[in-house]
Design a protein around this motif. Structure first.
Motif, PDB file in Angstrom:
ATOM      1  N   GLU A  71      44.714  28.041  56.141  1.00  0.00           N
ATOM      2  CA  GLU A  71      44.152  29.371  56.329  1.00  0.00           C
ATOM      3  C   GLU A  71      45.192  30.349  55.801  1.00  0.00           C
ATOM      4  OE1 GLU A  71      42.618  32.342  59.887  1.00  0.00           O
ATOM      5  OE2 GLU A  71      42.735  30.172  60.255  1.00  0.00           O
ATOM      6  N   ALA A  72      44.923  30.956  54.667  1.00  0.00           N
ATOM      7  CA  ALA A  72      45.921  31.771  53.986  1.00  0.00           C
ATOM      8  C   ALA A  72      45.436  33.195  53.792  1.00  0.00           C
ATOM      9  CB  ALA A  72      46.271  31.160  52.628  1.00  0.00           C
ATOM     10  N   ASP A  73      46.317  34.157  54.068  1.00  0.00           N
ATOM     11  CA  ASP A  73      45.992  35.568  53.931  1.00  0.00           C
ATOM     12  C   ASP A  73      47.058  36.274  53.095  1.00  0.00           C
ATOM     13  OD1 ASP A  73      43.780  35.346  55.729  1.00  0.00           O
ATOM     14  OD2 ASP A  73      45.165  35.509  57.420  1.00  0.00           O
ATOM     15  N   GLY A  74      46.636  37.215  52.264  1.00  0.00           N
ATOM     16  CA  GLY A  74      47.558  38.133  51.617  1.00  0.00           C
ATOM     17  C   GLY A  74      47.654  39.376  52.476  1.00  0.00           C
ATOM     18  N   VAL A  75      48.864  39.719  52.924  1.00  0.00           N
ATOM     19  CA  VAL A  75      49.036  40.774  53.922  1.00  0.00           C
ATOM     20  C   VAL A  75      50.116  41.750  53.470  1.00  0.00           C
ATOM     21  CG1 VAL A  75      49.470  41.238  56.355  1.00  0.00           C
ATOM     22  CG2 VAL A  75      48.486  39.048  55.687  1.00  0.00           C
ATOM     23  N   PHE A  76      49.839  43.046  53.626  1.00  0.00           N
ATOM     24  CA  PHE A  76      50.867  44.046  53.325  1.00  0.00           C
ATOM     25  C   PHE A  76      51.988  43.934  54.352  1.00  0.00           C
ATOM     26  CE2 PHE A  76      47.176  46.802  51.666  1.00  0.00           C
ATOM     27  CZ  PHE A  76      47.239  46.191  50.421  1.00  0.00           C
ATOM     28  N   TRP A  77      53.210  43.882  53.865  1.00  0.00           N
ATOM     29  CA  TRP A  77      54.335  43.648  54.778  1.00  0.00           C
ATOM     30  C   TRP A  77      54.515  44.776  55.791  1.00  0.00           C
ATOM     31  CZ3 TRP A  77      58.627  46.822  55.226  1.00  0.00           C
ATOM     32  CH2 TRP A  77      58.857  47.748  54.198  1.00  0.00           C
TER      33      TRP A  77
ATOM     34  N   ALA B 145      53.175  37.647  52.098  1.00  0.00           N
ATOM     35  CA  ALA B 145      53.473  39.068  52.237  1.00  0.00           C
ATOM     36  C   ALA B 145      53.551  39.739  50.875  1.00  0.00           C
ATOM     37  CB  ALA B 145      54.783  39.261  52.997  1.00  0.00           C
ATOM     38  N   THR B 146      52.825  40.841  50.748  1.00  0.00           N
ATOM     39  CA  THR B 146      52.816  41.602  49.504  1.00  0.00           C
ATOM     40  C   THR B 146      52.987  43.078  49.857  1.00  0.00           C
ATOM     41  OG1 THR B 146      51.565  42.004  47.460  1.00  0.00           O
ATOM     42  CG2 THR B 146      50.287  41.740  49.489  1.00  0.00           C
ATOM     43  N   TYR B 147      52.651  43.980  48.935  1.00  0.00           N
ATOM     44  CA  TYR B 147      52.791  45.407  49.202  1.00  0.00           C
ATOM     45  C   TYR B 147      51.532  46.128  48.765  1.00  0.00           C
ATOM     46  CZ  TYR B 147      53.488  46.785  44.285  1.00  0.00           C
ATOM     47  OH  TYR B 147      53.315  47.036  42.948  1.00  0.00           O
ATOM     48  N   ASP B 148      51.403  47.345  49.235  1.00  0.00           N
ATOM     49  CA  ASP B 148      50.260  48.187  48.889  1.00  0.00           C
ATOM     50  C   ASP B 148      50.674  49.095  47.737  1.00  0.00           C
ATOM     51  OD1 ASP B 148      48.115  49.840  48.693  1.00  0.00           O
ATOM     52  OD2 ASP B 148      48.061  50.404  50.809  1.00  0.00           O
ATOM     53  N   PRO B 149      50.158  48.856  46.527  1.00  0.00           N
ATOM     54  CA  PRO B 149      50.608  49.625  45.366  1.00  0.00           C
ATOM     55  C   PRO B 149      49.869  50.933  45.145  1.00  0.00           C
ATOM     56  CG  PRO B 149      49.057  47.966  44.665  1.00  0.00           C
ATOM     57  CD  PRO B 149      49.179  47.828  46.173  1.00  0.00           C
TER      58      PRO B 149
END
Length: 290
Positions: A34-40, A7-11
């Motif tokens: 299977e890994a994804d970077g996703v906006f929390w 979980a990350t954020y949209d900057p």
């Protein structure tokens, strides 16, 4: 195959600052996940489709604390969340420092000033004001006793935004010994680093600050490690922690004290410690398989 969300954020409109995220995603995929970077805060994400959601760089959470903690509860209801929602909720309010102190953990002395309470400020030494919910030195500033009026305006701004203020003595040893960050992952010390003082004199509380100036690798002393371990042992649900960062400074007696305990979204500084990436991947995959 484990499915893992970081979980990350949209900057936007700025560029993202988490330089470790693509490295960690690539390493997880190379290990078979299977890994994804996703906006929390992406409402379209199916969190239940993941075996594990790891909070990584949700670096806008501190000014959206209620929304963020509600999100952690939502995710924890459908899948495994690291760190757990209860730990995140506890750690988003820096009044936890008072609980650590009550448990006998050496901490930087802290007084809390909630909205509506009188602004009684130190008059004999430098001090720091910052919000009880904050990150990256946002809304933090360092004051001398003769800057009383500016400090009162700072408190008023925090209170106007519904924030409780923290008042701490300025720890002078930061200017010479810096601040040390001990990173733990999977219950073990991962690595440590040191940075220079963040708060320069006469810098406005709402000015943008460099959160990690002069960052360099650090080998923790036995005393630093002991204080960090005492702090983590005092955390509610401590056995459930996947990751933690303990930020330490030296008190006037030369002994380490806890400045902050980062259990929500600490920067891992993998760019500074690339040898730690495989250890992080191993711990994440182990957590996903529970």
């Amino acid at each position: 195959m484990a499915r893992v969300a970081l979980a990350t954020y949209d900057p936007r409109p700025q560029a993202g600052k988490d330089v470790d995220l693509p490295v960690l995603l690539e390493a997880l995929r190379a290990a078979g996940a299977e890994a994804d970077g996703v906006f929390w805060d992406d409402a379209d994400v199916d969190w239940a489709s993941y075996d594990l959601v790891v909070i990584r760089s949700t670096w806008d959470y501190s000014w959206r604390a209620d929304e963020f903690t509600a999100w952690t509860q939502k995710v924890a209801a459908v899948t495994r969340l690291a760190n757990p929602a209860a730990v995140v909720r506890w750690n988003t309010d820096k009044r936890y420092l008072g609980e650590l102190a009550a448990a006998g953990v050496p901490t930087v002395p802290t007084r809390y000033v909630a909205p509506g309470e009188p602004a009684e400020l130190p008059d004999g030494a430098e001090y720091v004001i910052k919000p009880a919910s904050g990150a990256g030195a946002r809304y933090a500033a360092r004051y001398t006793p003769d800057a009383h009026e500016t400090a009162v305006r700072h408190l008023a701004r925090l209170h106007a935004e519904g924030l409780t203020a923290m008042v701490q003595p300025y720890v002078r040893a930061i200017d010479t010994g810096g601040e040390r960050a001990l990173q733990f992952f999977g219950g073990r010390l991962l690595h440590a680093s040191r940075k220079r003082a963040v708060l320069a004199p006469d810098t406005a509380f709402d000015a943008e600050k460099v959160a990690h100036p002069g960052l360099e690798p650090w080998t923790p002393t036995p005393a630093e490690l002991a204080v960090a371990e005492r702090a983590l042992a005092a955390v509610p649900d401590a056995p459930e922690l996947l990751y933690a960062r303990v930020d330490l400074v030296d008190g006037d007696d030369g002994r380490p004290r806890v400045m902050e305990l980062e259990l929500v979204e600490p920067n891992l500084f993998l760019f500074l410690h690339p040898e730690s990436t495989p250890k992080v991947v191993t711990a994440i995959l182990a957590a996903a398989d529970r």
